[in-house]
Write a protein that holds these residues in place. Structure first.
Motif, mmCIF file in Angstrom:
data_model
loop_
_atom_site.group_PDB
_atom_site.id
_atom_site.type_symbol
_atom_site.label_atom_id
_atom_site.label_comp_id
_atom_site.label_asym_id
_atom_site.label_seq_id
_atom_site.Cartn_x
_atom_site.Cartn_y
_atom_site.Cartn_z
ATOM 1 N N LYS A 21 0.741 -1.385 -0.274
ATOM 2 C CA LYS A 21 -0.012 0.051 -0.116
ATOM 3 C C LYS A 21 0.856 1.388 -0.113
ATOM 4 C CE LYS A 21 -3.980 -2.169 1.823
ATOM 5 N NZ LYS A 21 -5.456 -2.019 2.420
ATOM 6 N N ALA A 22 2.015 1.276 0.508
ATOM 7 C CA ALA A 22 2.747 2.462 0.557
ATOM 8 C C ALA A 22 3.693 2.553 -0.615
ATOM 9 C CB ALA A 22 3.727 2.360 1.620
ATOM 10 N N LEU A 62 9.375 8.652 10.360
ATOM 11 C CA LEU A 62 7.882 8.592 10.678
ATOM 12 C C LEU A 62 7.075 8.110 9.297
ATOM 13 C CD1 LEU A 62 7.369 11.911 12.783
ATOM 14 C CD2 LEU A 62 7.643 9.543 13.514
ATOM 15 N N PHE A 63 6.089 7.483 9.575
ATOM 16 C CA PHE A 63 5.245 6.902 8.526
ATOM 17 C C PHE A 63 6.307 6.157 7.665
ATOM 18 C CE2 PHE A 63 3.083 10.868 9.576
ATOM 19 C CZ PHE A 63 1.778 10.390 9.972
ATOM 20 N N ALA A 64 7.064 5.220 8.123
ATOM 21 C CA ALA A 64 8.276 4.422 7.355
ATOM 22 C C ALA A 64 8.037 3.900 6.184
ATOM 23 C CB ALA A 64 8.949 3.733 8.372
ATOM 24 N N GLY A 65 6.734 3.291 5.963
ATOM 25 C CA GLY A 65 6.116 2.631 4.761
ATOM 26 C C GLY A 65 7.094 1.425 4.516
ATOM 27 N N THR A 66 7.940 1.778 3.380
ATOM 28 C CA THR A 66 8.898 0.593 2.971
ATOM 29 C C THR A 66 10.099 0.630 3.737
ATOM 30 O OG1 THR A 66 9.793 2.076 1.354
ATOM 31 C CG2 THR A 66 8.072 0.690 0.700
ATOM 32 N N GLY A 67 10.492 1.630 4.513
ATOM 33 C CA GLY A 67 11.629 1.903 5.270
ATOM 34 C C GLY A 67 12.484 2.320 4.307
ATOM 35 N N ASN A 98 1.236 -0.064 9.889
ATOM 36 C CA ASN A 98 0.903 -1.243 9.015
ATOM 37 C C ASN A 98 1.543 -2.458 9.266
ATOM 38 O OD1 ASN A 98 0.580 -2.960 6.480
ATOM 39 N ND2 ASN A 98 -0.862 -1.435 5.922
ATOM 40 N N PRO A 99 0.941 -3.446 9.542
ATOM 41 C CA PRO A 99 1.723 -4.871 9.769
ATOM 42 C C PRO A 99 2.395 -5.434 8.514
ATOM 43 C CG PRO A 99 -0.589 -5.203 10.684
ATOM 44 C CD PRO A 99 -0.390 -3.771 9.995
ATOM 45 N N ALA A 100 1.860 -5.146 7.584
ATOM 46 C CA ALA A 100 2.556 -5.980 6.291
ATOM 47 C C ALA A 100 3.859 -5.085 5.911
ATOM 48 C CB ALA A 100 1.587 -5.819 4.957
ATOM 49 N N HIS A 101 3.654 -3.800 6.164
ATOM 50 C CA HIS A 101 4.930 -2.785 5.951
ATOM 51 C C HIS A 101 5.955 -3.082 6.733
ATOM 52 C CE1 HIS A 101 2.211 0.506 3.926
ATOM 53 N NE2 HIS A 101 2.019 -0.908 3.598
ATOM 54 N N ILE A 102 5.612 -3.466 8.064
ATOM 55 C CA ILE A 102 6.596 -3.489 9.198
ATOM 56 C C ILE A 102 7.415 -5.051 8.776
ATOM 57 C CG2 ILE A 102 6.664 -4.607 11.558
ATOM 58 C CD1 ILE A 102 4.530 -2.481 12.225
ATOM 59 N N GLN A 103 6.435 -5.955 8.519
ATOM 60 C CA GLN A 103 7.098 -7.337 8.061
ATOM 61 C C GLN A 103 8.138 -7.040 6.916
ATOM 62 O OE1 GLN A 103 7.077 -9.980 9.557
ATOM 63 N NE2 GLN A 103 8.460 -10.741 8.065
#
Length: 138
Positions: free
Chosen positions: A20-21, A50-55, A75-80
């Motif tokens: 999503k990001a 902040l709002f790291a998204g993809t990192g 977002n858990p998917a983004h964190i993963q």
């Protein structure tokens, strides 16, 4: 998504079509870090993404020698995805925090030398991000 500078320069990671990001573009990162490299000694700062998204910004900071990076994403998917990339890079200097940025901003008791915030353009509190972190002396 490509890391544009530093020790990880040229490494490419793909978050996938369902992610999503949207990652910060390579051109935008190059421009941002060209300016910052003349103002900031990355090895001696404490950074907040902040709002790291993809990192993407966190990886760029780490690639340039920053050893104290906090990335905030909800977002858990983004964190993963961020965790997977950190593992692939062998990166140990990024502290990943699962939190709403606005909650994090009211609870954190630390100060940072560099704060990067890239909220979604349609975020209803887009304009309040800077005010929150300045008001709380972060």
């Amino acid at each position: 998504m490509r890391i544009v500078g530093g020790k990880y320069r040229g490494r490419i990671f793909t978050p996938g079509k369902t992610f999503k990001a949207r990652p910060t573009t390579d051109m935008a990162k190059e421009s941002l870090f060209n300016v910052l490299q003349n103002l900031v000694d990355f090895e001696n700062i404490k950074a907040l993404d902040l709002f790291a998204g993809t990192g993407s910004i966190s990886y760029e900071l780490a690639s340039r020698g920053c050893t104290d990076i906090t990335s905030v994403e909800i977002n858990p998917a983004h964190i993963q995805f961020i965790k997977e990339i950190m593992e692939k890079l062998g990166e140990k200097h990024i502290r990943l925090v699962k939190s709403n940025v606005f909650v994090f901003g009211t609870r954190i008791n630390e100060q940072f030398d560099l704060i990067f915030a890239d909220p979604p353009y349609d975020h209803p509190k887009f304009a309040e991000v800077a005010e929150l972190f300045c008001k709380n002396n972060i």
